[in-house]
Scaffold this motif. Sequence first.
Motif, PDB file in Angstrom:
ATOM      1  N   THR A   1      -3.158 -14.129  48.661  1.00 37.09           N
ATOM      2  CA  THR A   1      -3.882 -15.826  47.693  1.00 37.09           C
ATOM      3  C   THR A   1      -5.641 -15.044  48.610  1.00 37.09           C
ATOM      4  O   THR A   1      -6.494 -16.155  47.434  1.00 37.09           O
ATOM      5  CB  THR A   1      -3.361 -16.682  48.653  1.00 37.09           C
ATOM      6  OG1 THR A   1      -1.940 -17.349  48.737  1.00 37.09           O
ATOM      7  CG2 THR A   1      -4.160 -18.486  48.120  1.00 37.09           C
TER       8      THR A   1
ATOM      9  N   ASP B   1      -7.785 -13.785  45.322  1.00 39.53           N
ATOM     10  CA  ASP B   1      -8.669 -14.405  45.137  1.00 39.53           C
ATOM     11  C   ASP B   1      -9.726 -15.803  45.295  1.00 39.53           C
ATOM     12  O   ASP B   1     -10.611 -15.935  44.493  1.00 39.53           O
ATOM     13  CB  ASP B   1      -8.070 -15.962  44.113  1.00 39.53           C
ATOM     14  CG  ASP B   1      -6.159 -14.947  43.216  1.00 39.53           C
ATOM     15  OD1 ASP B   1      -7.121 -14.259  41.960  1.00 39.53           O
ATOM     16  OD2 ASP B   1      -5.428 -15.479  42.771  1.00 39.53           O
TER      17      ASP B   1
ATOM     18  N   SER C   1      -2.195 -22.794  46.189  1.00 41.32           N
ATOM     19  CA  SER C   1      -1.997 -21.779  45.879  1.00 41.32           C
ATOM     20  C   SER C   1      -1.183 -20.353  46.981  1.00 41.32           C
ATOM     21  O   SER C   1      -0.302 -20.413  46.417  1.00 41.32           O
ATOM     22  CB  SER C   1      -3.457 -20.912  45.122  1.00 41.32           C
ATOM     23  OG  SER C   1      -4.025 -21.214  44.638  1.00 41.32           O
ATOM     24  N   TRP C   2      -1.470 -20.691  48.363  1.00 40.07           N
ATOM     25  CA  TRP C   2      -1.145 -19.895  49.259  1.00 40.07           C
ATOM     26  C   TRP C   2       0.647 -20.273  49.294  1.00 40.07           C
ATOM     27  O   TRP C   2       1.353 -18.997  49.537  1.00 40.07           O
ATOM     28  CB  TRP C   2      -1.811 -20.201  50.922  1.00 40.07           C
ATOM     29  CG  TRP C   2      -1.439 -19.256  51.694  1.00 40.07           C
ATOM     30  CD1 TRP C   2      -0.348 -18.258  51.402  1.00 40.07           C
ATOM     31  CD2 TRP C   2      -1.469 -19.532  53.194  1.00 40.07           C
ATOM     32  NE1 TRP C   2      -0.230 -17.804  53.520  1.00 40.07           N
ATOM     33  CE2 TRP C   2      -0.494 -18.618  53.555  1.00 40.07           C
ATOM     34  CE3 TRP C   2      -2.193 -20.697  53.911  1.00 40.07           C
ATOM     35  CZ2 TRP C   2      -0.718 -18.852  55.474  1.00 40.07           C
ATOM     36  CZ3 TRP C   2      -2.513 -20.157  54.746  1.00 40.07           C
ATOM     37  CH2 TRP C   2      -1.816 -19.463  55.642  1.00 40.07           C
TER      38      TRP C   2
ATOM     39  N   ARG D   1       3.192 -19.267  46.927  1.00 38.64           N
ATOM     40  CA  ARG D   1       2.931 -17.861  47.078  1.00 38.64           C
ATOM     41  C   ARG D   1       4.226 -17.948  47.669  1.00 38.64           C
ATOM     42  O   ARG D   1       5.299 -16.663  47.775  1.00 38.64           O
ATOM     43  CB  ARG D   1       1.934 -17.110  47.105  1.00 38.64           C
ATOM     44  CG  ARG D   1       1.114 -16.888  45.345  1.00 38.64           C
ATOM     45  CD  ARG D   1      -0.523 -15.684  46.253  1.00 38.64           C
ATOM     46  NE  ARG D   1      -0.603 -15.256  44.522  1.00 38.64           N
ATOM     47  CZ  ARG D   1      -2.032 -16.114  44.522  1.00 38.64           C
ATOM     48  NH1 ARG D   1      -2.462 -16.829  44.873  1.00 38.64           N
ATOM     49  NH2 ARG D   1      -2.583 -15.164  42.977  1.00 38.64           N
TER      50      ARG D   1
ATOM     51  N   GLU E   1       4.511 -18.535  42.521  1.00 38.86           N
ATOM     52  CA  GLU E   1       3.772 -18.699  41.996  1.00 38.86           C
ATOM     53  C   GLU E   1       3.409 -19.042  40.924  1.00 38.86           C
ATOM     54  O   GLU E   1       1.977 -19.624  40.698  1.00 38.86           O
ATOM     55  CB  GLU E   1       3.385 -16.664  42.468  1.00 38.86           C
ATOM     56  CG  GLU E   1       2.456 -16.870  42.246  1.00 38.86           C
ATOM     57  CD  GLU E   1       1.937 -15.147  42.288  1.00 38.86           C
ATOM     58  OE1 GLU E   1       1.151 -14.142  42.425  1.00 38.86           O
ATOM     59  OE2 GLU E   1       3.008 -14.625  42.485  1.00 38.86           O
TER      60      GLU E   1
ATOM     61  N   ALA F   1       1.181 -22.141  41.056  1.00 40.92           N
ATOM     62  CA  ALA F   1      -0.243 -22.586  41.402  1.00 40.92           C
ATOM     63  C   ALA F   1      -1.837 -22.831  40.756  1.00 40.92           C
ATOM     64  O   ALA F   1      -1.104 -22.894  39.318  1.00 40.92           O
ATOM     65  CB  ALA F   1      -0.240 -20.580  42.377  1.00 40.92           C
TER      66      ALA F   1
END
Length: 453
Positions: free
Chosen positions: A74, A77, A183-184, A187, A192, A195
């Motif tokens: 993550t 990004d 997002s974390w 994942r 994912e 996300a």
Amino acid sequence: MTTSPPSELRILETYRIGPPPGSAPESSLPFTFFDIAWLYSGPVQRVFFYRFPHSASHFMESVFPTLKSALALTLRDFYPLAGKVRLAPGSQSQYELHYAEGDCVPFVVAEHDGDFDDLSGCHPREYTRVRSLAPQIPEPTDDGQRPVMALQVTLFPDKGLTLAVAVHHSACDGSSSTRFLSSWACRASGFEKEAPAPPYFDRSSVPDPNEAYSKFFSGHAADARNVESMRVQFVPPDAVIGTVTLTADDLGKLKATISSEAKNASFRCSNIVATYAYAWVSLVKARAPSAETTVHLAFPGNCRGRLQPAQPALPAEYFGNCIGGNFAEAKAGDLAGEDGVVVAARIAGEAIEQFKAEPLRDADKWPEKYRAIAMQRPLAVSGSPGFKVYNVDFGWGRPVKVDMPSIVWIGTISVADSRDESGGVEIGLVAPKAEMDQFVAHFSYGLKLLRKF
């Protein structure tokens, strides 16, 4: 300010996690006027409570490796969050968020002997105990560079755990930080594909109205001396943190009452206006100032998508700060009267309409306006129901509670979506115990009357 953890909390290990080697470019994001306004504001903290009926060893062996690897991916990004705030080389005033290969985020793992069910409740709890669950961002480096994020997992063996984040506000606002967390979580939980879209870093279209950046920067000399002492002053020894809720039905009845009694026939009350108005009135009643005292409301507004027409709209994924200041005031007696919520809603609603029409109006004066009312303990707002914090699922289910210990300025409330139902709003508050009791009493009594109809 560094504090020692309470005896019931033990730090087991501290890790440093960064993007996978070679996966993120060295970069510098120049501060905009939105960012520099928060240079001395301190971190924003969120503590997520999760049920986790397993041992600490099970977490460390079976869960933590996935959590760490998902974090690294993550940060690939969201790499600026692993970086540091610094003065741009050769400049005495232009700050930037700089990331270089090897920059990492400190990630603490701790264990707690306390009562998970008690700490994760909505009732007033001792502030310092909840605060200990949030990580501390490291001190600036010798050359003045400031780390911007820290993470902490605290294990309550066989009961639950907390996952907490602290992000310095000058790095980004709540929209960006909760996108990182979502997002974390996606994942880590194996989803994912669900996300959020990657962050958008281009700042070339962010304006600087009336040279707001230089004005904000010049005002920071006083901030650097005063902000920390003001924070200490605003945290009494008996401070508690608690949460109250407006259900979707409560909000529907509030909006109907406000709209029917408003003198302006065109006024339509939204959920957020009703929330601000009801919380503001409840807090004024709890503090019971004299009727002629001027009381203040300060709340954020998202400028993404609103920098029109001179500037192109920034997308929802824009990373950084992009929130404007909204200010409203009233006489305490007007808010404490029978139609106080209607008055408060009208004032807050007018401020929102002005913001929508001209979001950067008087933008260069936002910090000045807040400093002018800060010592008068305004009702300030942090967070948003739109962040959907109760959807942050790392694979252990939805949070049972989300707290914001950083609402340490007494009178600041946090607002979030309700965990228990769609359309409801949770309101968090830090206050002295006696003031909290009065706030909850007035808040509950008003809802009791409202629910009769």
